[in-house]
Write a protein that holds these residues in place. Structure first.
Motif, PDB file in Angstrom:
ATOM      1  N   GLU A 113      -6.341   5.319   0.779  1.00 26.59           N
ATOM      2  CA  GLU A 113      -5.668   4.200   0.892  1.00 26.59           C
ATOM      3  C   GLU A 113      -6.256   3.274   2.121  1.00 26.59           C
ATOM      4  OE1 GLU A 113      -3.803   1.105  -0.340  1.00 26.59           O
ATOM      5  OE2 GLU A 113      -2.421   2.253  -0.992  1.00 26.59           O
ATOM      6  N   TRP A 163      -4.516   9.294   2.735  1.00 22.68           N
ATOM      7  CA  TRP A 163      -5.137   9.774   1.700  1.00 22.68           C
ATOM      8  C   TRP A 163      -4.202  10.851   0.595  1.00 22.68           C
ATOM      9  CZ3 TRP A 163      -6.383  11.871   6.275  1.00 22.68           C
ATOM     10  CH2 TRP A 163      -6.249  13.087   6.423  1.00 22.68           C
ATOM     11  N   LEU A 213      -5.858  -4.633  -1.728  1.00 23.65           N
ATOM     12  CA  LEU A 213      -5.606  -3.480  -1.274  1.00 23.65           C
ATOM     13  C   LEU A 213      -6.427  -2.306  -1.981  1.00 23.65           C
ATOM     14  CD1 LEU A 213      -1.726  -3.336  -1.377  1.00 23.65           C
ATOM     15  CD2 LEU A 213      -2.843  -3.268   0.670  1.00 23.65           C
ATOM     16  N   PHE A 256       0.681   3.822  -9.187  1.00 22.54           N
ATOM     17  CA  PHE A 256       0.169   2.336  -8.756  1.00 22.54           C
ATOM     18  C   PHE A 256       0.633   1.236  -9.521  1.00 22.54           C
ATOM     19  CE2 PHE A 256      -3.323   5.353  -7.237  1.00 22.54           C
ATOM     20  CZ  PHE A 256      -2.982   5.081  -5.930  1.00 22.54           C
ATOM     21  N   PRO A 300       0.890  -1.105  -0.033  1.00 26.15           N
ATOM     22  CA  PRO A 300      -0.054   0.022  -0.010  1.00 26.15           C
ATOM     23  C   PRO A 300       0.902   1.390   0.033  1.00 26.15           C
ATOM     24  CG  PRO A 300       0.165  -0.791   1.911  1.00 26.15           C
ATOM     25  CD  PRO A 300       0.972  -2.068   1.206  1.00 26.15           C
ATOM     26  N   ASN A 326      -4.800   1.782   5.104  1.00 24.83           N
ATOM     27  CA  ASN A 326      -4.086   2.465   6.367  1.00 24.83           C
ATOM     28  C   ASN A 326      -5.343   3.056   7.135  1.00 24.83           C
ATOM     29  OD1 ASN A 326      -1.894   1.830   5.042  1.00 24.83           O
ATOM     30  ND2 ASN A 326      -1.725   3.842   3.842  1.00 24.83           N
ATOM     31  N   LEU A 379      -8.780   0.946  -2.972  1.00 23.47           N
ATOM     32  CA  LEU A 379      -8.783   2.362  -2.916  1.00 23.47           C
ATOM     33  C   LEU A 379     -10.144   3.073  -3.123  1.00 23.47           C
ATOM     34  CD1 LEU A 379      -5.807   2.559  -5.410  1.00 23.47           C
ATOM     35  CD2 LEU A 379      -5.614   3.108  -3.093  1.00 23.47           C
TER      36      LEU A 379
END
Ligand SMILES: Cc1cc2nc3c(=O)[nH]c(=O)nc-3n(C[C@H](O)[C@H](O)[C@H](O)COP(=O)(O)OP(=O)(O)OC[C@H]3O[C@@H](n4cnc5c(N)ncnc54)[C@H](O)[C@@H]3O)c2cc1C
Length: 444
Positions: free
Chosen positions: A317, A302, A331, A367, A297, A320, A333
């Motif tokens: 993200e 953010w 992961l 990414f 990640p 987190n 988003l």
């Protein structure tokens, strides 16, 4: 069907729920009428299969310790995380920590330092956001940090927006001095830049859920109910007709508290002057959720995207925010797109929005390689009251018209058409509860 209540609350977002919660124990019956199928409003945590995501990252931060303590008590029994904010700006192909550190503060500060002595001199209060920013910070800071991002977020230039927005969100005391203190001295000029925040492990939707629970059985909820018309008796609003599940019904009340968009409320009042709500405008938001498999990640909660090569303005993200939001090695988003309800972006189907996002240079650069999983889209028509230059007149006219009814109160972000955060919505709901109690219990 004809129902009866003491206080009818329109809208089951944070403000409506907090108001019902605050009226608990007063002996007054409350009924919340919510158009959507569930409560929470902008502070809802949505689901996409097994995934949870907020409608844009929502952190709980407070300027008043008493409100923080009250919220912590309310959420007791639910897992609460206390992360240290980590956010950044992605601009010119690189990530810059935001709020700035001492080192990269120099990059941010350059235009501030050079803007000394170049600020517009004026005795008149500025009529636009551009004037407000240039008076306080100078044209260089305006051009570097505010001009393009403002256009992207609000769809209007800084010369078309009211300074009201800056007064509320940045603060009237903001100046070159306070900006430099924030950059280098760690002295916060706005609570939005606070370090640590509270976050419920299962998402911000835990807050409306806790408010609803705490309000208890004296607060009734009708969800999926669409208000149709407010009826008046002796010059005061006294009942509302609504439709729920294809059935028409009515509810009689002593007091009406509205937390729904002000324009929608005006549409419920027969005989309200034509065009009264026309000058009330909103900025809408489309949220794209995407579960991805990636190596690791981002470190941030953010990231803001001011540049034009990314259609989205902010990415969260989720791993987190809470480990529960990144199950099974995914992961996920969320991508936030500002738009106007009904425009091309608003109407873009999910596959096209996903392709637009994945194909953007900013996404590719940040990414890189990924494997795509589930996606979902949420559309928020009234995400932000749009405080354009000149909006003060229509807003004041609408509020003046409604102030004629002593048993009607506007509250919250959407209800009062004000740029309020969660803490401010709670405070507004509490103040509304006090006014209602005094008025009804005194028999006025
Ligand atoms: C992207 C985003 C990020 C945010 N992040 C933060 C953050 O990090 N921290 C923070 O403190 N605040 C944040 N906020 C602000 C916060 O979400 C709001 O202040 C708060 O949720 C507003 O609550 P409300 O009840 O006043 O309004 P709303 O949430 O808008 O509630 C209004 C309710 O009325 C309902 N409704 C609408 N029309 C009708 C109708 N005609 N009849 C009946 N019901 C109707 C809606 O469905 C909704 O449930 C954020 C907002 C956004 C948009």
């Amino acid at each position: 069907m004809e129902l009866k209540t003491d206080v009818l609350i329109l809208g089951g977002g944070i403000t409506g729920l907090a108001l019902a919660e605050r009226l608990k124990g007063s002996g007054l019956r409350t009924l919340i009428l919510e158009k959507a199928g569930e409560t929470g409003g902008l502070s809802r945590t949505a689901k996409a299969g097994n995934f949870l995501f907020d409608l844009g990252g929502h952190r709980l931060y407070f300027s008043k310790p008493a409100v923080r303590e009250w919220t912590e008590k309310l959420l007791k029994g639910r897992a609460i995380l206390r992360p240290e904010r980590n956010s950044a700006v992605f601009t010119g192909g690189r990530l810059l920590k935001y709020p700035p550190t001492f080192l990269n503060g120099l990059l941010y500060a350059a235009p501030v330092l050079f803007s000394k002595g170049r600020r517009a001199e004026t005795r008149q209060p500025p009529a636009t956001l551009k004037g407000w920013l240039e008076t306080r910070l100078g044209p260089r800071v305006h051009d570097r940090y505010f001009r393009d991002y403002t256009k992207k977020v609000w769809g209007l230039g800084t010369d078309e927006l009211s300074p009201l927005w800056a007064e509320r969100r940045i603060g009237g005391g903001f100046s070159v001095k306070s900006l430099l203190l924030e950059l280098f001295g760690g002295r916060l000029s706005s609570k939005e830049n606070a370090g640590r925040f509270l976050y419920p492990e299962r998402g911000i939707g835990e807050l409306p859920a806790a408010l609803r629970e705490s309000a208890g059985p004296s607060a009734e909820l009708l969800a999926g109910a669409e208000p149709l018309e407010i009826k008046f008796k002796d010059g005061r609003p006294r009942s509302l007709t609504f439709r729920q599940g294809g059935e028409r019904a009515a509810v009689n009340f002593k007091f009406l508290a509205s937390t729904i968009p002000l324009r929608s409320l005006l549409g419920l009042i027969p005989g309200a002057p034509a065009g009264l709500g026309g000058g009330l405008r909103y900025r809408s938001l489309v949220i794209l959720f995407a579960a991805l498999r990636r190596k690791k990640p981002l470190p941030q909660h953010w990231v803001y995207f001011p540049d034009a090569d990314a259609g989205f303005s902010r990415v969260c993200e989720l791993a987190n925010w809470s480990p529960l939001m990144a199950p099974g090695g995914w992961l996920p988003l969320t991508f936030e797109f500002f738009c106007d309800e009904g425009d091309a972006l608003w109407n873009l189907p999910e596959e096209k929005l996903t392709a637009l996002t994945f194909d953007s240079p900013a996404f590719k650069k940040l990414f890189g390689y990924f494997e795509a999983g589930a996606t979902a889209v949420e559309r928020l028509p009234h995400a932000y009251p749009l405080l354009y230059a000149g909006s003060e007149g229509p807003l004041a006219a609408a509020k003046k018209e409604l102030a004629a009814f002593p048993n009607l109160l506007l509250c919250g972000r959407t209800g009062a058409h004000a740029y309020l955060d969660t803490e401010e919505c709670l405070l507004d709901a509490w103040s509304a509860a006090d006014k209602i109690k005094i008025q009804i219990l005194k028999g006025e």
